[in-house]
Design an enzyme around this catalytic site. Structure first.
Site, PDB file in Angstrom:
ATOM      1  CD  GLU A 128      36.635  -0.371 -38.929  1.00  0.00           C
ATOM      2  OE1 GLU A 128      36.294   0.357 -37.979  1.00  0.00           O
ATOM      3  OE2 GLU A 128      36.098  -0.334 -40.040  1.00  0.00           O
TER       4      GLU A 128
ATOM      5  CB  CYS B 247      35.575  -0.827 -30.746  1.00  0.00           C
ATOM      6  SG  CYS B 247      34.350  -1.588 -31.818  1.00  0.00           S
TER       7      CYS B 247
HETATM    8  P1  NAD Z   1      45.458  -4.825 -29.735  1.00  0.00           P
HETATM    9  O1  NAD Z   1      45.788  -3.579 -30.471  1.00  0.00           O
HETATM   10  O2  NAD Z   1      46.267  -5.176 -28.548  1.00  0.00           O
HETATM   11  O3  NAD Z   1      45.561  -6.085 -30.738  1.00  0.00           O
HETATM   12  C1  NAD Z   1      44.768  -6.165 -31.895  1.00  0.00           C
HETATM   13  C2  NAD Z   1      45.447  -7.050 -32.923  1.00  0.00           C
HETATM   14  O4  NAD Z   1      46.599  -6.376 -33.444  1.00  0.00           O
HETATM   15  C3  NAD Z   1      45.976  -8.371 -32.353  1.00  0.00           C
HETATM   16  O5  NAD Z   1      45.764  -9.389 -33.306  1.00  0.00           O
HETATM   17  C4  NAD Z   1      47.458  -8.096 -32.154  1.00  0.00           C
HETATM   18  O6  NAD Z   1      48.265  -9.243 -32.170  1.00  0.00           O
HETATM   19  C5  NAD Z   1      47.735  -7.209 -33.356  1.00  0.00           C
HETATM   20  N1  NAD Z   1      48.901  -6.324 -33.232  1.00  0.00           N
HETATM   21  C6  NAD Z   1      49.286  -5.621 -32.148  1.00  0.00           C
HETATM   22  N2  NAD Z   1      50.375  -4.871 -32.443  1.00  0.00           N
HETATM   23  C7  NAD Z   1      50.664  -5.096 -33.745  1.00  0.00           C
HETATM   24  C8  NAD Z   1      51.650  -4.617 -34.641  1.00  0.00           C
HETATM   25  N3  NAD Z   1      52.591  -3.752 -34.231  1.00  0.00           N
HETATM   26  N4  NAD Z   1      51.646  -5.048 -35.918  1.00  0.00           N
HETATM   27  C9  NAD Z   1      50.698  -5.916 -36.349  1.00  0.00           C
HETATM   28  N5  NAD Z   1      49.735  -6.421 -35.548  1.00  0.00           N
HETATM   29  C10 NAD Z   1      49.707  -6.013 -34.256  1.00  0.00           C
HETATM   30  O7  NAD Z   1      43.891  -4.729 -29.357  1.00  0.00           O
HETATM   31  P2  NAD Z   1      43.017  -5.702 -28.439  1.00  0.00           P
HETATM   32  O8  NAD Z   1      43.366  -5.500 -27.014  1.00  0.00           O
HETATM   33  O9  NAD Z   1      43.003  -7.085 -28.990  1.00  0.00           O
HETATM   34  O10 NAD Z   1      41.549  -5.129 -28.710  1.00  0.00           O
HETATM   35  C11 NAD Z   1      41.011  -4.012 -28.058  1.00  0.00           C
HETATM   36  C12 NAD Z   1      41.165  -2.757 -28.894  1.00  0.00           C
HETATM   37  O11 NAD Z   1      40.626  -2.955 -30.199  1.00  0.00           O
HETATM   38  C13 NAD Z   1      40.399  -1.588 -28.312  1.00  0.00           C
HETATM   39  O12 NAD Z   1      41.158  -0.425 -28.452  1.00  0.00           O
HETATM   40  C14 NAD Z   1      39.140  -1.540 -29.166  1.00  0.00           C
HETATM   41  O13 NAD Z   1      38.504  -0.288 -29.175  1.00  0.00           O
HETATM   42  C15 NAD Z   1      39.699  -1.906 -30.500  1.00  0.00           C
HETATM   43  N6  NAD Z   1      38.661  -2.422 -31.406  1.00  0.00           N
HETATM   44  C16 NAD Z   1      38.252  -1.630 -32.434  1.00  0.00           C
HETATM   45  C17 NAD Z   1      37.229  -2.072 -33.263  1.00  0.00           C
HETATM   46  C18 NAD Z   1      36.714  -1.208 -34.383  1.00  0.00           C
HETATM   47  O14 NAD Z   1      36.043  -1.749 -35.245  1.00  0.00           O
HETATM   48  N7  NAD Z   1      36.980   0.078 -34.402  1.00  0.00           N
HETATM   49  C19 NAD Z   1      36.658  -3.339 -33.070  1.00  0.00           C
HETATM   50  C20 NAD Z   1      37.132  -4.122 -32.020  1.00  0.00           C
HETATM   51  C21 NAD Z   1      38.144  -3.655 -31.194  1.00  0.00           C
END
Ligand code: NAD
Length: 507
Positions: free
Chosen positions: A264, A298
């Site tokens: 997601e 998102c």
């Molecule tokens: P992010 O990608 O920085 O982090 C999200 C999660 O992934 C965190 O828990 C982080 O620690 C983890 N993470 C990061 N790199 C990783 C890796 N290499 N391996 C495993 N885990 C890893 O995102 P954010 O800043 O917390 O959230 C914002 C983003 O999330 C935006 O792009 C938004 O659109 C997206 N989002 C999408 C949805 C959806 O349902 N499509 C919902 C909410 C947020």
């Protein structure tokens, strides 16, 4: 506010966070290097200890052991755990919502809505526990029955983003638990306290109904902790919510070990405003979708594609509405736009606005910082930017309240613009012309395609997710549960013969 006043305010927020944790039944954690901060003041709420690789290994081990018996509990009985969780969420809705406000900066109404969404998805999962249907197919062989059965998958690793710190967990966990999976959750390192609170409520629910509390494990920390989940073959499903960048790292690693991935990822959502639109309604829908949650959903509206005949009037009305948006402390009544999550988000927003101008865009309103509560809190006025074309900048997701405005002349062109970005999460059209509405529903390449509402604010009954760089995953309602189970095709021979399929005679 002076420095001292801000510090004092941060201390009050920290005390409040501790009190909320206590009333949610969670022990205040041991201090460590993982700082839970509040974007309201930028101050530290609590220092926590991050999970070590050994902690993650042990948590996965406990979840894998718990799975062995949890999978054999009948699904409607498993639902008792989710029902109790829903009851606890109802009882603690206000406290959990306030903690969401403290950690993620959401205004009260949106934080309460997020917890309501958790309750809704629990109710959905409880009903679902009696509807994990498999189909039967007519067999081509006499005295045979051909059918599908669905079975628990194993340990589900849930990695979640900061901006829906509790709802995304519940979408995954409520469904995974009734499906017979156990869960290891890694919340965002930005929102560890809400993670701790939810984990505590779930374990309490398990104890209350006599279920094994080990069905849910919590690990805390940054990307490295997430990577440990991603790489572990005991984790059957990795459900990862976050940026496209994160998904691009996670997906190939899970694929390389033939695990299952549910992604997601980011969106870059557009709304088309057609000449027949109810403009009053469109303005309300656009403002909530673009400026709500300070543009940090998102599904936030990032691109507005307006018919040329209407664009000047609409921009004027939007500017008036934007001027009235109350930006401020999300704990205060009447505030509609809270802070950005951190300085990084603010810098990204300012860089995008600068680039927009370099590309010939005009910042119609907003974009400036509102210094309210010290230097470490980043409040901004939501921005409207009229753009001459859909440039590379407009095709990127900047996680901040910037709405790019583009114009179109015919609907095919508008739908092409809607689709001409790498992401494919949510999309809308405002029109009173049914032909246009249907053409848009068939033509948009997004996972969510709305008519006469904005791009954000999905209900849990539908499948949630998007295509292309958004990752293709579906969570929450409809038949999303299938991602949490494995399908088996069963052929049962109740005859005394052994006919082979395709009429083959062997020997
Ligand atoms: P992010 O990608 O920085 O982090 C999200 C999660 O992934 C965190 O828990 C982080 O620690 C983890 N993470 C990061 N790199 C990783 C890796 N290499 N391996 C495993 N885990 C890893 O995102 P954010 O800043 O917390 O959230 C914002 C983003 O999330 C935006 O792009 C938004 O659109 C997206 N989002 C999408 C949805 C959806 O349902 N499509 C919902 C909410 C947020």
């Amino acid at each position: 506010m002076t420095h001292t006043v801000t510090e004092h305010f941060s201390e009050q927020l920290s005390l409040r966070a501790r009190a909320l944790l206590r009333s949610l039944g969670a022990a205040v954690p041991e201090p460590g290097t993982l700082a839970a901060r509040t974007p309201i003041s930028g101050g530290v709420l609590l220092p926590l200890t991050a999970s070590t690789p050994a902690d993650v290994d042990a948590a996965i081990g406990r979840a894998a052991t718990a799975f062995r018996s949890w999978r054999t509990v009948p699904a409607p009985v498993r639902a008792a755990l989710v029902r109790r969780l829903a009851q606890l969420l109802v009882a603690h809705q206000d406290e959990l919502a306030e903690l969401v406000t403290l950690e993620a900066g959401k205004i009260g109404a949106e934080a309460l809505g997020e917890v309501q969404e958790m309750i809704d998805v629990c109710e959905f999962a409880i009903g679902l526990s009696r509807q994990l249907y498999g189909v039967t197919m007519p067999s081509e062989r006499p005295g045979h029955r051909l059918m599908e059965t669905w079975h628990p998958l194993g340990v589900a690793g849930v990695i979640s983003a900061f901006n829906f710190p509790v709802a995304v967990w519940s979408w995954n966990t409520a469904i995974a638990l009734v499906c017979g999976d156990t869960v290891v959750w890694k919340p965002s390192e930005t929102t560890p306290l809400t993670g701790l609170a939810c984990h505590t409520l779930l374990r309490r629910a398990a104890l209350d109904v006599g279920a094994d509390p080990e069905v849910h494990q919590l690990v805390q920390g940054d990307a490295a902790v997430g990577e440990a989940l991603v790489g572990d073959t005991r984790v059957a499903l990795v459900s990862a919510t976050g940026s496209v960048r994160m998904g691009a790292t996670v997906a190939p690693r899970v694929a390389a070990r033939f695990g299952r991935c549910l992604l997601e990822l980011g969106g870059n959502n557009a709304a088309i405003v057609a000449p027949s639109a109810d403009v009053e309604l469109a303005v309300r829908g656009i403002v909530f979708a673009a400026a709500g949650t300070a543009g940090q959903r998102c599904t936030s509206l990032r691109r507005l594609i307006v018919h040329r005949s209407l664009v000047d009037e609409l921009v004027e009305r939007l500017t008036t509405a934007y001027d009235q948006l109350h930006v401020g402390n999300p704990l205060d009544d009447g505030v509609l736009v809270g802070p950005l999550i951190n300085e990084r988000a603010y810098i990204a927003m300012q860089a995008a606005l600068l680039r927009a101008q370099e590309e010939g865009g005009e910042i119609v309103c907003g974009g400036s910082r509102v210094e309210l509560i010290g230097e470490q809190a980043f409040y901004v006025r939501p921005a409207l930017a009229r753009m001459p074309r859909q440039s590379d900048l407009v095709c990127e997701e900047t996680f901040a309240p910037i709405l790019y405005i583009l114009t179109y002349d015919d609907l095919d062109e508008a739908i092409a613009l809607n689709n001409a970005v790498p992401q494919g999460l949510s999309s809308s059209i405002f029109t009173l012309d049914q032909r246009e509405a249907e053409q848009f529903i068939a033509g948009s390449d997004c996972g969510i395609t709305n008519v006469n509402i904005g791009t954000s604010g999905a209900e849990i009954g539908g499948a949630f997710g998007g295509e292309k760089h958004t990752g293709g995953g579906r969570e929450s309602g409809s038949d999303s549960w299938k991602a949490y189970m494995r399908r088996a095709t069963n052929t049962v021979n109740y005859s005394t013969e052994l006919p082979l399929a395709q009429g083959i005679h062997f020997g």
